[in-house]
Design an enzyme around this catalytic site. Structure first.
Site, short mmCIF file in Angstrom:
data_model
loop_
_atom_site.label_atom_id
_atom_site.label_comp_id
_atom_site.label_asym_id
_atom_site.label_seq_id
_atom_site.Cartn_x
_atom_site.Cartn_y
_atom_site.Cartn_z
CG HIS A 145 8.76 23.78 -26.63
ND1 HIS A 145 7.44 24.61 -26.09
CD2 HIS A 145 7.18 22.10 -26.69
CE1 HIS A 145 6.00 23.86 -25.58
NE2 HIS A 145 6.46 22.52 -26.98
CG ASP B 258 5.86 18.16 -26.11
OD1 ASP B 258 5.25 17.92 -26.58
OD2 ASP B 258 6.19 19.40 -26.47
CD GLU C 46 0.15 19.97 -26.41
OE1 GLU C 46 0.46 20.98 -25.27
OE2 GLU C 46 1.10 20.25 -27.04
CD GLU C 47 3.69 21.19 -28.36
OE1 GLU C 47 3.33 22.50 -27.72
OE2 GLU C 47 4.35 20.19 -28.31
CG HIS D 3 0.58 16.53 -28.39
ND1 HIS D 3 1.24 17.26 -29.29
CD2 HIS D 3 0.82 17.22 -27.28
CE1 HIS D 3 2.31 17.95 -28.16
NE2 HIS D 3 2.82 17.14 -26.98
CG ASP E 136 2.27 16.70 -23.98
OD1 ASP E 136 3.13 16.32 -24.27
OD2 ASP E 136 1.34 17.85 -23.89
#
Length: 469
Positions: A432, A298, A332-333, A286, A360
């Site tokens: 994140h 990520d 995606e997030e 992603h 991922d």
């Protein structure tokens, strides 16, 4: 007697040779293709390309939240890189959604012992009042504990869930922890709380907070939601353990701009197959990231790996039989919006996606692959397993593999899939957070993992196996 023994030995030899001949004939790759596969492995293990792509993305673009300026730059970056890497076809497909602005988040313990806290708004959170919220804290060890209390019993309080994620190589501590992030604000609102504060979904002990998407429900009051760093969650707990009331101040300025439609895009590139161009081997990652850190892990890792893998194969003198398609999914997030749009846009051709995989998760080397294919094609998968075993990849005894993240939507739509399991023990230290930066990439593991994805894609593109059967 001797003549009979000789005859039996000759017959056994003929049978063995026949079985061996049948096995060779049944193999997915011929000797020339095996040599090519070995050369691709060597190329990927020596190449710096996947790292160079991640370095370029994190340096020239940085974070790239859905609808942001970084997201727009990332789409342009991906298109230009694919073209520079020699992809035969490169195009984008629009993806739309809501536009959320993080703003700022501040928190501190007011009493009994004042302390500033490190906090991040959860993705999609509403704001507090402009002056913030000051309220006593109601502590719950788990989301289930919060769910168990009567509705409207937390009037005038801030709900605090302190559940701590556990560390595992396969990341299986994420599931039990992430429920609070996704659903906690709805539950807390039903209980009458004015806000939700939770321990970050992370395994680190750094004073950084972890963001991530959360959800509201229609007809349930929307309350602000934020994550505390692990050390600050401990600090808050220590004050609560002393038995008195703990007062917390929270101020969040986040908002969703209902007037603005966030526009992004899936970026897709192909190396066209030489014999079966309509049959697609899909590699996914992603393109978006959260608006903290640089998105190196990520999903910069996945972006670098799948683009490099396709490029290595594309440089061969002759293209493999099937088309190799790289899909860099949008959004995606914030809810797998790009994956959902891809399935919708490509519904008519999903049955031509013969095998797919995404990256991922994880930082370290891949140690296992789990197929999700038809029973008749398992022998081909076992053959692939033999080629990958020297790189430390074990073949799972299970055949229930589902592709990671975005590509999981294609698995659910019927695409045969491979799930590669990498060492993810330290992944959720950085996930994140502001700490998702280039220095966390492990270059040697990246080379090995890129080689594995390259070999997988080449094998799938050359094999005559029908992975649906």
């Amino acid at each position: 007697m001797t003549a009979k023994i000789t005859t039996l030995m000759q017959l056994s030899l003929v049978i063995c040779l026949s079985i061996a001949s049948s096995f060779v004939a049944g193999q997915a790759l011929n000797s020339e293709q095996k040599t090519q596969l070995k050369q691709l492995q060597s190329t990927a293990l020596q190449s710096q390309l996947s790292y160079q792509l991640i370095e370029s993305l994190t340096t020239e673009v940085g974070h790239r939240l859905m609808g942001s300026a970084g997201d727009e730059k990332a789409i342009i970056w991906a298109v230009n890189k694919m073209k520079a890497l020699g992809f035969d076809k490169v195009w984008t497909e629009p993806v739309t959604g809501s536009y959320w602005l993080r703003g700022t988040a501040k928190a501190h313990i007011v009493a009994p012992y004042p302390h500033d806290l490190v906090v991040l708004a959860l993705g999609g959170s509403v704001a507090t009042a402009e002056s913030g919220i000051t309220a006593n804290v109601a502590h719950f060890e788990t989301l289930a504990d919060l769910q168990a209390i009567p509705d409207n019993s937390l009037e005038g309080k801030i709900a605090f869930v302190s559940y701590q994620m556990t560390r595992h190589i396969d990341g299986n501590g994420y599931g039990p922890a992430v429920g609070t992030r996704v659903n906690g604000a709805v539950v807390a609102a039903q209980k009458g709380a004015s806000a939700l504060v939770m321990r970050s979904v992370g395994t680190d002990n750094n004073r950084i907070a972890h963001t991530g998407i959360m959800r509201y429900q229609d007809k349930v009051k929307k309350i602000p939601a934020a994550a505390l760093s692990n050390p600050d969650a401990d600090l808050l707990l220590n004050q609560l353990k002393r038995g008195g009331e703990v007062s917390l101040y929270l101020n969040i300025t986040a908002r969703t701009d209902a007037e603005v439609v966030a526009t992004s895009a899936n970026v897709i590139g192909e190396f066209t197959g030489s014999e079966k161009p309509d049959e697609i081997v899909a590699l996914g990652a992603h393109l978006d990231s959260w608006d903290v850190g640089a998105g190196a892990l990520d999903d910069g890792l996945g972006i670098g790996m799948v683009m490099a893998a396709a490029h290595h194969i594309g440089q061969l003198p002759q293209r493999p039989k099937r088309t190799i398609r790289v899909i860099l999914f949008a959004a995606e997030e914030v809810g797998l919006l790009g994956a959902k749009q891809y399935v919708k846009d490509h519904q008519a051709e999903l049955d031509t996606h013969v095998l797919g995989a995404e990256w991922d998760f994880g930082i370290g080397r891949i140690y296992k692959m789990t197929p999700g294919v038809g029973a008749q094609s398992l022998n081909a998968i076992r053959e692939l397993g033999q080629y990958l075993a020297p790189l430390g990849v074990a073949l799972s005894a299970e055949n229930n593999g589902r592709a990671q993240s975005d590509m999981g939507a294609l698995s659910d739509a019927g695409m045969p899939s491979i799930n590669f399991s990498p060492d993810g023990e330290h992944y959720f230290d950085y996930h994140h957070t502001e700490n998702d930066t280039l220095d966390k990439v492990q270059p040697e593991a990246l080379k090995i993992n890129t080689a594995i994805y390259t070999m997988f894609a080449y094998f799938a593109a050359q094999s005559s196996a029908d992975f649906r059967h």
